[in-house]
Design an enzyme around this catalytic site. Structure first.
Site, mmCIF file in Angstrom:
data_model
loop_
_atom_site.group_PDB
_atom_site.id
_atom_site.type_symbol
_atom_site.label_atom_id
_atom_site.label_comp_id
_atom_site.label_asym_id
_atom_site.label_seq_id
_atom_site.Cartn_x
_atom_site.Cartn_y
_atom_site.Cartn_z
ATOM 1 N N LYS A 116 0.833 -1.205 0.000
ATOM 2 C CA LYS A 116 0.000 0.000 0.000
ATOM 3 C C LYS A 116 0.867 1.255 0.000
ATOM 4 C CE LYS A 116 -4.149 -1.993 2.078
ATOM 5 N NZ LYS A 116 -4.892 -2.183 3.338
ATOM 6 N N LYS A 219 -6.188 -14.455 -9.103
ATOM 7 C CA LYS A 219 -7.414 -14.681 -8.344
ATOM 8 C C LYS A 219 -8.503 -13.670 -8.727
ATOM 9 C CE LYS A 219 -8.824 -14.970 -3.602
ATOM 10 N NZ LYS A 219 -8.672 -14.303 -2.345
ATOM 11 N N LYS A 222 -12.434 -8.304 -6.220
ATOM 12 C CA LYS A 222 -13.379 -7.200 -6.406
ATOM 13 C C LYS A 222 -12.676 -5.903 -6.760
ATOM 14 C CE LYS A 222 -14.119 -6.591 -1.404
ATOM 15 N NZ LYS A 222 -15.144 -6.611 -0.356
#
Ligand code: TRP
Length: 356
Positions: A116, A219, A222
């Site tokens: 991040k 994978k 979302k």
């Protein structure tokens, strides 16, 4: 633990957008059995959601939508406790106590923190990993790393330990955070006295891993920028069909499960998970048939499974009073358990007992 008490599972998810078919197959299909075998707490972790850029109005909306999605998928509020993290006093309080036994270096080593931070243009200086030296590598910008992002795994550890959870369902990307939680629990237990249960990962019995339709080596997620690779629980049937029909497949024309055919393998996993059929049964069924017909079958199964869930979801979203009543009793149950554990921890930490 007394005989009539079931072990506790804590599941948490951030209220960011919609569940995917990957979540549904990987997690939701396990819930029925999980609700039977465990006392289940489901936290919607809005306090984690504010560590990154977000819009308050959207966070509020997504929080309610998240509960409605859970219930629509079959998470029975009569058999589980669904609550919003910020509604339960204790998450932040316990996080503070845990932060005082957690070296900063351990937080800076967290893979997710580094990822991040890197997205914001920062890199941790290897030589001084323990000195909080973050180098901004890109062009000068307004970007900075908020302390919450670093602190995130401690809050997550607090979520788990506040309920003395026995098991926690976590994806691959959260295993390192669970490991930190276990370390902190052990450290507290050793420093004061036995207090926390050391949580174990919960491994479901079905839980197949669903990959992106656009890149079957990744994978299904979302947050994927390529939204064509992800089937969302609330996608319209026509969209679901379009995404599945244009799923990346492999060269050749045989419908067989094989590692060098990741696209077909993924579609077989989806169809198998939804219909309960084995690879062999599906291979026999589609032997001699083309990819087109196979994909059509997959899309029909997905739509058939999701349509009633979508219908239920839309009904629930018009019944805010009901959704809020679920959240109210969920928070009450969670608070009751949390409060007991927090009181014990506060006393052991040396806080003077509250004056009543
Ligand atoms: N960090 C988790 C995720 O992004 C969410 C989370 C927060 C969590 N608190 C938790 C997961 C406690 C399990 C237990 O997926």
């Amino acid at each position: 633990m007394s005989k009539d008490q079931k072990p506790v599972v804590l599941t948490c998810a951030q209220p960011t957008g919609q569940l995917t078919l990957g979540n549904y197959i990987g997690a939701v299909l396990n819930w029925e059995k999980m609700l039977q075998d465990y006392e289940c707490y489901f936290g919607i972790v809005d306090m984690h959601a504010i560590t990154v850029d977000y819009k308050p109005s959207e966070l509020r909306k997504n929080t309610l939508s998240c509960v409605a999605q859970y219930i629509a998928c079959g998470l029975d509020p009569e058999k589980s406790h669904q609550f919003i993290q910020s509604h339960v006093t204790g998450h932040a309080e316990l996080a503070w106590i845990l932060s005082c036994i957690c070296p900063i270096g351990e937080l800076q080593r967290m893979t997710q923190f580094k990822e991040k931070a890197a997205k914001l243009g920062f890199q941790i200086d290897k030589e001084s990993e323990n000195n909080l030296k973050l180098e901004h590598t890109g062009a000068p910008s307004q970007a900075s790393i908020n302390a919450g992002l670093l602190y995130y795994p401690i809050l997550m550890a607090a979520d788990i330990l506040l309920y003395n959870a026995d098991r926690v369902p976590v994806g691959e990307d959260q295993k390192q955070h669970l490991e930190l939680c276990r370390d902190l629990a052990n450290r507290f237990n050793n420093k004061y006295s036995d207090t926390f249960t050391i949580p174990e990962p919960f491994i479901g019995t079905t839980g197949a891993r669903i990959m992106s339709l656009a890149d079957p080596t990744k994978k299904m997620s979302k947050s994927d920028v390529n939204r064509n690779g992800t089937l969302f629980l609330l996608d319209e049937p026509s969209i679901l069909k379009k995404k599945i029909m244009s799923a990346v497949t492999d060269s050749g024309s045989d419908i067989i499960a094989s590692d060098d055919k990741p696209g077909i393998q993924n579609l077989l996993t989806i169809l198998g998970s939804l219909t309960g059929k084995s690879n062999q049964e599906l291979e026999d069924k589609f032997s001699g048939k083309g990819y087109g017909e196979f994909k059509k079958s997959v899309s029909e199964s997905v739509i058939e499974k999701l349509e009633p869930i979508q219908k239920r979801y839309h009904e629930l979203m018009t019944d805010k009073i009901y959704l809020e009543s679920v959240l109210k009793s969920g928070a009450e149950a969670a608070q009751k358990r949390a409060f007991k554990i927090l009181s014990k921890v506060s006393r052991k930490s040396g806080y003077y007992e509250r004056i009543r």
